[in-house]
Design a protein around this motif. Structure first.
Motif, short mmCIF file in Angstrom:
data_model
loop_
_atom_site.label_atom_id
_atom_site.label_comp_id
_atom_site.label_asym_id
_atom_site.label_seq_id
_atom_site.Cartn_x
_atom_site.Cartn_y
_atom_site.Cartn_z
N ARG A 101 -39.30 19.29 -43.69
CA ARG A 101 -40.60 19.80 -44.19
C ARG A 101 -41.12 20.51 -43.03
O ARG A 101 -41.92 21.62 -43.21
N MET A 102 -41.04 20.04 -41.73
CA MET A 102 -41.76 20.52 -40.71
C MET A 102 -41.11 21.99 -40.27
O MET A 102 -41.81 22.82 -39.99
N LEU A 103 -39.69 21.76 -40.47
CA LEU A 103 -38.96 23.26 -40.08
C LEU A 103 -39.39 24.33 -41.09
O LEU A 103 -39.75 25.49 -40.99
N PHE A 104 -39.59 24.04 -42.40
CA PHE A 104 -40.27 24.89 -43.25
C PHE A 104 -41.74 25.44 -43.03
O PHE A 104 -41.93 26.54 -43.07
N MET A 105 -42.45 24.38 -42.66
CA MET A 105 -43.96 24.69 -42.28
C MET A 105 -43.81 25.80 -40.91
O MET A 105 -44.59 26.72 -41.00
N SER A 106 -43.12 25.45 -40.06
CA SER A 106 -43.14 26.09 -38.64
C SER A 106 -42.48 27.34 -39.17
O SER A 106 -42.92 28.51 -38.59
N SER A 107 -41.55 27.68 -39.88
CA SER A 107 -40.87 28.98 -40.31
C SER A 107 -41.98 29.94 -40.93
O SER A 107 -42.18 31.11 -40.67
N MET A 108 -42.70 29.23 -41.66
CA MET A 108 -43.47 29.97 -42.64
C MET A 108 -44.80 30.41 -41.85
O MET A 108 -45.14 31.75 -42.03
N LEU A 109 -45.19 29.67 -40.85
CA LEU A 109 -46.23 30.20 -39.89
C LEU A 109 -46.03 31.05 -39.14
O LEU A 109 -46.57 32.16 -38.72
N LEU A 110 -44.65 30.95 -38.43
CA LEU A 110 -43.89 31.81 -37.52
C LEU A 110 -43.96 33.05 -38.14
O LEU A 110 -44.27 34.35 -37.62
N TRP A 111 -43.34 33.48 -39.18
CA TRP A 111 -43.17 34.86 -39.81
C TRP A 111 -44.40 35.23 -40.43
O TRP A 111 -44.61 36.56 -40.59
#
Length: 302
Positions: free
Chosen positions: A103-113
């Motif tokens: 979940r944290m990986l998904f959240m991090s990737s969404m914010l980054l992109w």
């Protein structure tokens, strides 16, 4: 990703992904150069025919060499008909079914992109204001793609553990790249050109770090049954963040200007480091931001 994880064990997935991406990366660079050469020597209609033929050739090669894992049916007392259709349900895993780290990986990737595209969508407009045309964008794309192709395999071979540390380093590099591109606002002429190329080269390196390591992370933190769906969901979330950034960039640029839009992009990309930082700390990796370290795969080896 599913094909690679099926053919290689978890310890080899990083290197296999790096090797696969290296082939695709150099093909991408070759395509950019081929497209430029074709534009100079033949009409546009002829280019479409040539590129279409290449696409058909790749499809033929894929059909001949890629095979799905056979599906074994265990039917009792019922003989299957001569012709039957076995549909596959296409679905994405619910966020609630993902473990906390994913979940944290998904959240991090969404914010980054989202943050990346806030800046990158408006960068061509900035370049135009500085007096540069589409040739600059071609040079920037070529520089970024070349760096990615050159570093895919190196990244795959240098993965530490499940790849989380490398993913975090990739995020760091991307934030630095966005800061470099943001600083180009105050530059003109050859200074703007040089800083832009540097920023896009860093973007290319960050992409090789994140694309290879994210595959390894998902392979380590999911079962074989759910790996394909989770990889698809990860790409869906990342693309969703990028699309949101694309749309929001136009609104922000028109309301607060390109400098404000760039600042918002850098802030969002910086916020994406927080979830990943928690994951890296939980796994016991030191956060020394060692950009110059080379030994044992630590740092970026710049």
């Amino acid at each position: 990703m599913s094909l690679i994880s099926r053919e290689f064990n978890k310890l080899k997935i990083g290197e296999a992904t790096g090797r696969f991406n290296k082939i695709g990366g150099w093909a991408w660079v070759g395509g950019l150069l081929l497209g430029l050469a074709l534009l100079m020597i033949i009409p546009a209609k002829g280019i479409s025919l040539i590129l279409g033929s290449i696409g058909i050739l790749s499809a033929v090669i894929a059909v001949k060499n890629i095979r799905e894992t056979p599906i074994h049916l265990h039917l009792k007392r019922v003989s299957p008909p001569t012709f039957f259709f076995l549909p596959r349900r296409v679905s994405l895993p619910k966020i609630s079914t993902l473990n906390g780290e994913l979940r944290m990986l998904f959240m991090s990737s969404m914010l980054l992109w989202a943050g990346s595209m806030l800046l990158l969508t408006q960068f061509p407009m900035l370049a135009k204001e500085k007096g540069f045309n589409g040739r600059l964008l071609y040079i920037l794309g070529l520089a970024s793609s070349t760096i990615s192709a050159m570093t895919y395999l190196k990244v795959g071979r240098s993965l530490r553990g499940n790849g989380m540390h490398n993913f975090f380093l990739g995020q760091e590099v991307r934030v630095i790249a966005l800061l470099v591109l943001g600083a180009s606002i105050v530059l003109t002429g050859y200074a703007f050109l040089g800083v832009s190329i540097l920023g896009y080269m860093l973007l290319g390196y960050s992409w090789s770090l994140m694309s290879v390591s994210s595959t390894a992370i998902i392979a380590h933190k999911s079962s074989k049954k759910t790996r394909g769906r989770i990889a698809g969901a990860y790409n869906f979330v990342s693309s969703g963040g990028a699309i949101a950034g694309n749309f929001a960039s136009g609104y922000l640029a028109s309301t607060i200007g390109i400098p404000g839009d760039f600042a918002a992009g850098v802030v969002l990309a910086g916020l994406s480091l927080i979830p990943t930082m928690k994951m890296v700390k939980a796994e016991g990796h030191p956060l020394n931001f060692g950009l110059l370290l080379r030994s044992r795969g630590r740092g970026l080896g710049l």
